[in-house]
Design a protein around this motif. Structure first.
Motif, PDB file in Angstrom:
ATOM      1  N   GLN A  56       0.959  -1.470  -0.057  1.00 22.95           N
ATOM      2  CA  GLN A  56       0.183  -0.466  -0.040  1.00 22.95           C
ATOM      3  C   GLN A  56       1.096   1.653  -0.064  1.00 22.95           C
ATOM      4  O   GLN A  56       0.369   2.075  -0.378  1.00 22.95           O
ATOM      5  CB  GLN A  56      -1.067   0.099   1.668  1.00 22.95           C
ATOM      6  N   ASP A  57       2.046   1.308   0.372  1.00 25.67           N
ATOM      7  CA  ASP A  57       2.602   1.967   0.156  1.00 25.67           C
ATOM      8  C   ASP A  57       3.321   2.458  -0.644  1.00 25.67           C
ATOM      9  O   ASP A  57       4.515   3.432  -0.766  1.00 25.67           O
ATOM     10  CB  ASP A  57       4.040   2.593   1.715  1.00 25.67           C
ATOM     11  N   LYS A  58       3.949   1.978  -1.684  1.00 23.32           N
ATOM     12  CA  LYS A  58       4.460   1.128  -2.609  1.00 23.32           C
ATOM     13  C   LYS A  58       3.268   1.635  -3.731  1.00 23.32           C
ATOM     14  O   LYS A  58       4.223   2.015  -5.088  1.00 23.32           O
ATOM     15  CB  LYS A  58       5.136   0.436  -3.084  1.00 23.32           C
ATOM     16  N   VAL A  59       2.628   2.346  -4.113  1.00 24.04           N
ATOM     17  CA  VAL A  59       1.670   2.697  -5.327  1.00 24.04           C
ATOM     18  C   VAL A  59       1.026   4.594  -4.650  1.00 24.04           C
ATOM     19  O   VAL A  59       0.931   4.913  -3.522  1.00 24.04           O
ATOM     20  CB  VAL A  59       0.191   2.215  -5.325  1.00 24.04           C
ATOM     21  N   SER A  60       0.846   5.254  -6.079  1.00 23.76           N
ATOM     22  CA  SER A  60       0.948   6.204  -4.865  1.00 23.76           C
ATOM     23  C   SER A  60      -0.042   6.927  -4.169  1.00 23.76           C
ATOM     24  O   SER A  60      -0.346   7.645  -3.526  1.00 23.76           O
ATOM     25  CB  SER A  60       0.298   7.672  -6.616  1.00 23.76           C
ATOM     26  N   TYR A  61      -1.634   6.070  -4.830  1.00 25.08           N
ATOM     27  CA  TYR A  61      -2.480   6.409  -3.961  1.00 25.08           C
ATOM     28  C   TYR A  61      -3.304   4.947  -3.544  1.00 25.08           C
ATOM     29  O   TYR A  61      -3.702   4.060  -4.782  1.00 25.08           O
ATOM     30  CB  TYR A  61      -3.265   7.475  -4.345  1.00 25.08           C
ATOM     31  N   VAL A  62      -4.114   4.801  -2.396  1.00 25.82           N
ATOM     32  CA  VAL A  62      -5.095   3.610  -2.716  1.00 25.82           C
ATOM     33  C   VAL A  62      -6.691   4.200  -2.108  1.00 25.82           C
ATOM     34  O   VAL A  62      -6.362   4.749  -0.543  1.00 25.82           O
ATOM     35  CB  VAL A  62      -4.618   2.833  -1.102  1.00 25.82           C
ATOM     36  N   SER A  63      -7.222   4.348  -2.603  1.00 29.00           N
ATOM     37  CA  SER A  63      -8.399   5.173  -2.451  1.00 29.00           C
ATOM     38  C   SER A  63      -9.415   3.558  -1.616  1.00 29.00           C
ATOM     39  O   SER A  63      -9.887   2.654  -1.669  1.00 29.00           O
ATOM     40  CB  SER A  63      -9.560   5.423  -3.770  1.00 29.00           C
ATOM     41  N   THR A  64     -10.008   4.375  -0.270  1.00 29.00           N
ATOM     42  CA  THR A  64     -10.364   3.922   0.132  1.00 29.00           C
ATOM     43  C   THR A  64     -11.850   4.104   0.177  1.00 29.00           C
ATOM     44  O   THR A  64     -12.833   3.057   0.331  1.00 29.00           O
ATOM     45  CB  THR A  64     -10.945   4.390   1.843  1.00 29.00           C
ATOM     46  N   GLY A  65     -12.442   4.990  -0.966  1.00 25.27           N
ATOM     47  CA  GLY A  65     -13.960   4.947  -1.230  1.00 25.27           C
ATOM     48  C   GLY A  65     -14.425   4.157  -1.921  1.00 25.27           C
ATOM     49  O   GLY A  65     -16.228   4.194  -1.778  1.00 25.27           O
ATOM     50  N   GLY A  66     -14.426   2.825  -2.844  1.00 21.66           N
ATOM     51  CA  GLY A  66     -15.091   1.726  -2.834  1.00 21.66           C
ATOM     52  C   GLY A  66     -16.062   3.017  -4.190  1.00 21.66           C
ATOM     53  O   GLY A  66     -15.909   3.230  -4.916  1.00 21.66           O
ATOM     54  N   GLY A  67     -17.464   1.990  -3.021  1.00 21.69           N
ATOM     55  CA  GLY A  67     -18.914   2.556  -4.390  1.00 21.69           C
ATOM     56  C   GLY A  67     -18.469   4.613  -4.709  1.00 21.69           C
ATOM     57  O   GLY A  67     -18.584   4.234  -5.561  1.00 21.69           O
TER      58      GLY A  67
END
Ligand code: AMP
Length: 396
Positions: free
Chosen positions: A366-377
């Motif tokens: 998760q820290d090795k990509v630019s952004y992990v969206s928690t938003g889902g739907g």
């Protein structure tokens, strides 16, 4: 963008809609506090600048009024620890106790209100209920991206009572900025990677993305509807027959727009839906009867990785195979690793949607990509180009 970075909180009571919908075990202990941790910077910034913070959230899906297992009181001690201050609690989100506790709140103090969804008015977007909530504070901050696609009382309707004092918190602002970096400002070559079980939930995204991307990679269960549309033999793989025409139309549209669709060339097949099934790797359009494709094959992994590593902007939603089973997780892991490599080379990489987030966390990337969206739907609807009520209410 109207954010908490351009507002003077000194002496203000600030009502923040957070997403504290965290999983609890049967002892009411928090088993994953990601959402609480995400909201901390917003809360601390407002406290530090002399604001008094009133937090409101939903938790779970209570059906008929208050239920102990959905009480936000279970979060008080953990939240107090994370904030380094003793958080107060009101056992109702409106009513006298909430009013009195909010009125008595001093700068820097924090009050958590009871679960908003103990009132059916919350999800109905009831205006009188929103007004009662609004009376607790001088300013309104929306920091709950996960519910931004819902026109609920606390996420959208309430904003009208704060015409000059409404804004986004950092969670919301970061989500919006990150998704915009792909869908509005994405640099070419822009590649979207879609996987997961079904085409049905993703067809609007596919259509919207075709106008924006250079490459569209399709894996997961949804690939077989496309393969069948091309005349391939898909055995007992997941195919949505009623969407074969839709898949064909998407491929025609891609062709007209000059978008390259990458479908797998090989697949790992199984004789049953189980980790201990017999497996083989075969060309994707030659799946024998009685066998089903549960992952992309090694040749496909190589092609997909090359496209990913040569892209400047990437969006990934949905696993490449049944990654919950170890024997069908390789394609998903390879794609995750290719995204990490692309990020290292300077690409902007956004991962979003439940199962790809689960996959990226599973491999600790998760820290090795630019952004992990928690938003889902909420994220998917934003990508589809829909206006999200929670965003519109602040921007209007
Ligand atoms: P979604 O919620 O649509 O993103 O789908 C995620 C689910 O798709 C995961 O639980 C995967 O196990 C499942 N999935 C991925 N590839 C396949 C496949 N080839 N066949 C059946 N299910 C799949």
């Amino acid at each position: 963008m109207k954010t908490i970075d351009n507002y003077n909180f000194h002496g203000k009571k600030v009502l923040i809609r957070v997403d504290f919908n965290v999983p609890l075990n049967d002892k009411f202990e928090i088993t994953d506090d990601t959402r609480i941790r995400a909201a901390i910077p917003t809360i601390q910034k407002i406290r530090k600048e002399g604001g008094a913070v009133i937090l409101m959230s939903h938790l779970g899906r209570p059906k008929n009024g208050p239920e102990d297992k959905f009480s936000l009181k279970h979060l008080v001690s953990h939240l107090s620890e994370k904030l380094g201050t003793s958080v107060q609690f009101a056992d109702d989100c409106i009513g006298n106790q909430a009013k009195e506790k909010a009125a008595a709140l001093k700068p820097g103090e924090v009050l958590l209100l009871e679960n908003l969804r103990f009132y059916k008015e919350e999800t109905k977007g009831d205006e009188a209920f929103a007004q009662k909530l609004s009376q607790l504070a001088d300013a309104y901050v929306n920091d709950a991206f996960g519910t931004a696609h819902r026109a609920h009382a606390s996420t959208a309707v309430i904003a009208k009572f704060f015409p000059n004092d409404k804004m986004f918190g950092y969670v919301m602002a970061n989500e919006i900025k990150s998704i915009n970096k792909v869908v509005k400002e994405g640099k070419s070559p822009l590649t979207a990677i879609l996987g997961g079980a079904k085409v049905s939930g993703k067809i609007e995204i596919i259509n919207h993305l075709l106008d924006k991307v250079d490459n569209l990679i399709i894996g997961g269960g949804m690939m077989f509807t496309f393969i069948k549309a091309l005349g391939g033999k898909t055995g007992s793989s997941l195919v949505e027959d009623d969407l074969i025409e839709t898949a064909r139309a998407a491929m025609v549209k891609a062709d007209e727009l000059g978008v390259t669709i990458y479908l797998p060339s090989d697949t790992v097949i199984a004789d049953k839906f189980s980790n201990d099934a017999n497996t083989q790797t075969v060309p994707v359009s030659k799946i024998p009867d009685g066998w089903m494709g549960l992952d992309i094959g090694p040749e496909t992994e190589k092609t997909f990785s090359e496209v990913i590593e040569n892209s400047a902007t990437l969006l990934w939603n949905g696993p490449m195979g049944v990654f919950e089973m170890e024997n069908f997780a390789k394609g998903t892991k390879t794609v995750a690793m290719a995204l990490v490599k692309a990020t290292e080379k300077g690409a902007y990489t956004l991962v979003g949607g439940g199962d790809s987030v689960a996959a990226i966390n599973k491999y600790n990337l998760q820290d090795k990509v630019s952004y992990v969206s928690t938003g889902g739907g909420a994220m998917l609807e934003y990508i589809e180009g829909k206006e999200l009520p929670g965003i519109a209410a602040i921007e209007s």
